[in-house]
Design a protein around this motif. Structure first.
Motif, PDB file in Angstrom:
ATOM      1  N   LEU A 188       0.832  -1.207   0.000  1.00 49.61           N
ATOM      2  CA  LEU A 188       0.000   0.000   0.000  1.00 49.61           C
ATOM      3  C   LEU A 188       0.869   1.261   0.000  1.00 49.61           C
ATOM      4  O   LEU A 188       0.544   2.243  -0.673  1.00 49.61           O
ATOM      5  CB  LEU A 188      -0.939  -0.003   1.207  1.00 49.61           C
ATOM      6  CG  LEU A 188      -1.996  -1.120   1.194  1.00 49.61           C
ATOM      7  CD1 LEU A 188      -2.768  -1.147   2.500  1.00 49.61           C
ATOM      8  CD2 LEU A 188      -2.948  -0.957   0.015  1.00 49.61           C
ATOM      9  N   ARG A 189       1.970   1.227   0.754  1.00 53.61           N
ATOM     10  CA  ARG A 189       2.897   2.369   0.743  1.00 53.61           C
ATOM     11  C   ARG A 189       3.520   2.542  -0.643  1.00 53.61           C
ATOM     12  O   ARG A 189       3.650   3.676  -1.147  1.00 53.61           O
ATOM     13  CB  ARG A 189       3.990   2.170   1.799  1.00 53.61           C
ATOM     14  CG  ARG A 189       3.546   2.503   3.215  1.00 53.61           C
ATOM     15  CD  ARG A 189       4.719   2.519   4.174  1.00 53.61           C
ATOM     16  NE  ARG A 189       5.182   1.179   4.489  1.00 53.61           N
ATOM     17  CZ  ARG A 189       4.733   0.449   5.513  1.00 53.61           C
ATOM     18  NH1 ARG A 189       3.819   0.951   6.322  1.00 53.61           N
ATOM     19  NH2 ARG A 189       5.209  -0.755   5.737  1.00 53.61           N
ATOM     20  N   LEU A 190       3.893   1.426  -1.280  1.00 51.74           N
ATOM     21  CA  LEU A 190       4.469   1.485  -2.627  1.00 51.74           C
ATOM     22  C   LEU A 190       3.436   2.016  -3.620  1.00 51.74           C
ATOM     23  O   LEU A 190       3.768   2.808  -4.506  1.00 51.74           O
ATOM     24  CB  LEU A 190       4.947   0.094  -3.046  1.00 51.74           C
ATOM     25  CG  LEU A 190       5.551  -0.037  -4.443  1.00 51.74           C
ATOM     26  CD1 LEU A 190       6.765   0.878  -4.595  1.00 51.74           C
ATOM     27  CD2 LEU A 190       5.936  -1.494  -4.717  1.00 51.74           C
ATOM     28  N   THR A 191       2.204   1.594  -3.468  1.00 47.76           N
ATOM     29  CA  THR A 191       1.117   2.069  -4.334  1.00 47.76           C
ATOM     30  C   THR A 191       0.984   3.576  -4.243  1.00 47.76           C
ATOM     31  O   THR A 191       0.854   4.275  -5.258  1.00 47.76           O
ATOM     32  CB  THR A 191      -0.213   1.398  -3.934  1.00 47.76           C
ATOM     33  OG1 THR A 191      -0.131   0.002  -4.192  1.00 47.76           O
ATOM     34  CG2 THR A 191      -1.382   1.992  -4.709  1.00 47.76           C
ATOM     35  N   ARG A 192       1.032   4.108  -3.038  1.00 50.95           N
ATOM     36  CA  ARG A 192       0.895   5.555  -2.847  1.00 50.95           C
ATOM     37  C   ARG A 192       2.078   6.297  -3.460  1.00 50.95           C
ATOM     38  O   ARG A 192       1.922   7.363  -4.056  1.00 50.95           O
ATOM     39  CB  ARG A 192       0.785   5.882  -1.361  1.00 50.95           C
ATOM     40  CG  ARG A 192       0.470   7.350  -1.103  1.00 50.95           C
ATOM     41  CD  ARG A 192       0.463   7.691   0.377  1.00 50.95           C
ATOM     42  NE  ARG A 192      -0.592   6.998   1.103  1.00 50.95           N
ATOM     43  CZ  ARG A 192      -0.904   7.276   2.365  1.00 50.95           C
ATOM     44  NH1 ARG A 192      -0.225   8.213   3.023  1.00 50.95           N
ATOM     45  NH2 ARG A 192      -1.872   6.627   2.978  1.00 50.95           N
ATOM     46  N   GLN A 193       3.276   5.722  -3.347  1.00 49.12           N
ATOM     47  CA  GLN A 193       4.474   6.379  -3.868  1.00 49.12           C
ATOM     48  C   GLN A 193       4.460   6.490  -5.388  1.00 49.12           C
ATOM     49  O   GLN A 193       4.780   7.540  -5.948  1.00 49.12           O
ATOM     50  CB  GLN A 193       5.726   5.609  -3.423  1.00 49.12           C
ATOM     51  CG  GLN A 193       6.031   5.719  -1.945  1.00 49.12           C
ATOM     52  CD  GLN A 193       7.133   4.756  -1.518  1.00 49.12           C
ATOM     53  OE1 GLN A 193       7.777   4.108  -2.355  1.00 49.12           O
ATOM     54  NE2 GLN A 193       7.353   4.630  -0.212  1.00 49.12           N
ATOM     55  N   ARG A 194       4.071   5.417  -6.072  1.00 47.70           N
ATOM     56  CA  ARG A 194       4.175   5.415  -7.533  1.00 47.70           C
ATOM     57  C   ARG A 194       2.873   5.798  -8.231  1.00 47.70           C
ATOM     58  O   ARG A 194       2.850   6.025  -9.440  1.00 47.70           O
ATOM     59  CB  ARG A 194       4.657   4.056  -8.027  1.00 47.70           C
ATOM     60  CG  ARG A 194       3.683   2.916  -7.786  1.00 47.70           C
ATOM     61  CD  ARG A 194       4.301   1.567  -8.071  1.00 47.70           C
ATOM     62  NE  ARG A 194       3.377   0.494  -7.728  1.00 47.70           N
ATOM     63  CZ  ARG A 194       3.699  -0.787  -7.673  1.00 47.70           C
ATOM     64  NH1 ARG A 194       4.944  -1.146  -7.946  1.00 47.70           N
ATOM     65  NH2 ARG A 194       2.819  -1.705  -7.364  1.00 47.70           N
ATOM     66  N   GLY A 195       1.765   5.803  -7.474  1.00 43.75           N
ATOM     67  CA  GLY A 195       0.490   6.256  -8.041  1.00 43.75           C
ATOM     68  C   GLY A 195      -0.384   5.168  -8.618  1.00 43.75           C
ATOM     69  O   GLY A 195      -1.467   5.437  -9.127  1.00 43.75           O
ATOM     70  N   TYR A 196       0.026   3.922  -8.512  1.00 43.48           N
ATOM     71  CA  TYR A 196      -0.801   2.815  -9.001  1.00 43.48           C
ATOM     72  C   TYR A 196      -0.455   1.546  -8.229  1.00 43.48           C
ATOM     73  O   TYR A 196       0.624   1.431  -7.645  1.00 43.48           O
ATOM     74  CB  TYR A 196      -0.607   2.588 -10.503  1.00 43.48           C
ATOM     75  CG  TYR A 196       0.771   2.099 -10.900  1.00 43.48           C
ATOM     76  CD1 TYR A 196       1.057   0.740 -10.984  1.00 43.48           C
ATOM     77  CD2 TYR A 196       1.800   2.996 -11.195  1.00 43.48           C
ATOM     78  CE1 TYR A 196       2.306   0.290 -11.342  1.00 43.48           C
ATOM     79  CE2 TYR A 196       3.053   2.564 -11.551  1.00 43.48           C
ATOM     80  CZ  TYR A 196       3.309   1.203 -11.629  1.00 43.48           C
ATOM     81  OH  TYR A 196       4.566   0.753 -11.977  1.00 43.48           O
TER      82      TYR A 196
END
Length: 264
Positions: A188-196
């Motif tokens: 979820l943190r990675l999703t927020r960082q890259r936008g998808y």
């Protein structure tokens, strides 16, 4: 002390009504006997319930077959309840159509049902290919195993994310479903960082999905758009292209809803 009996009877009656309605949605037309069986009640009780629904205009009876069916009144009621989603569907449809033409793959729009914390599929474009992922409108899936779910959840407040994840039952549904809380939080943190978000065989074997959030004018995540590939057709060399097409589609829908990204 109040007698709980009337309350229990009322609840049982409501359950029977919904059993009848759900049966008519699935089977279109059904006999009194079938409806009584589905509602687990007597024909007399089922007939009384159906007559009330007929009088209210939600159910009709075919005079020749004597079978019952739903009228459009129930559809109208549901349509009115979706008024808040009408703008979302209108702007998302345009963005999804572009994404469909650009990729040829299955495109889905999902929202979060706050009551049970599941993704609900409310709009779709089927793939151009014969062999593809098929989704069903109204389908409900867990958040933890879907790219739509991750995109919907990742951009909520940190406190809400932690609370929802803590309450989840991370059931294994496919070969690579995430069943570890820390791993899901990292995703979820990675999703927020890259936008998808991404999902590779986490919800269904042989399927790979990517999803991006749609924001409203307040900057809140109200939906997510996904693109789904059969694993064998996903071109790793084009991953950045897919991601750009997807996030552009989601951004287009967001801006059309009044969202203004920070710095603009």
């Amino acid at each position: 002390m109040a007698n709980p009996q009337p309350k229990a009877e009322n609840v049982a009656a409501v359950l029977k009504v919904f059993a009848v309605l759900e049966t008519l949605v699935e089977e279109k037309r059904a006999s009194l006997a079938d409806l009584a069986q589905k509602a687990m009640t007597s024909k007399t009780t089922a007939h009384r319930l159906l007559q009330t629904m007929v009088e209210l205009g939600y159910v009709e009876q075919d005079p020749e077959t004597e079978k019952y069916g739903l009228t459009l009144k129930l559809f109208s009621l549901g349509a009115r309840s979706l008024t808040e989603q009408s703008d979302l569907l209108r702007v998302a449809d345009k963005a999804m159509a572009k994404l469909s033409r650009a990729t040829g793959e299955s495109i889905n729009l999902g929202i979060l049902d706050e009551r049970d914390g599941k993704v609900v599929y409310i709009h779709k474009y089927d793939s151009f290919y014969n062999l593809s992922m098929k989704s069903t409108l109204g389908l409900r899936n867990p958040l933890h195993s879907t790219s739509l779910g991750k995109a919907l959840l990742a951009f909520r407040s940190d406190e809400e994310v932690r609370d929802r994840v803590r309450q989840m039952s991370l059931v294994k549904l496919a070969p690579r479903t995430i069943t570890n809380t820390d791993e899901l939080l990292d995703q979820l943190r990675l999703t927020r960082q890259r936008g998808y978000s991404e999902e590779v065989e986490e919800s269904e074997a042989g399927v790979r999905c990517m999803a991006a959030p749609v924001f409203n004018h307040l900057g809140n995540t109200i939906a997510a758009i996904s693109v789904a590939f059969p694993l064998f057709r996903f071109d790793e060399a084009r991953k950045s292209e897919y991601a750009n097409l997807l996030t552009s589609a989601a951004r287009e829908a967001s801006v059309a809803l009044g969202y203004r990204p920070s710095g603009q």
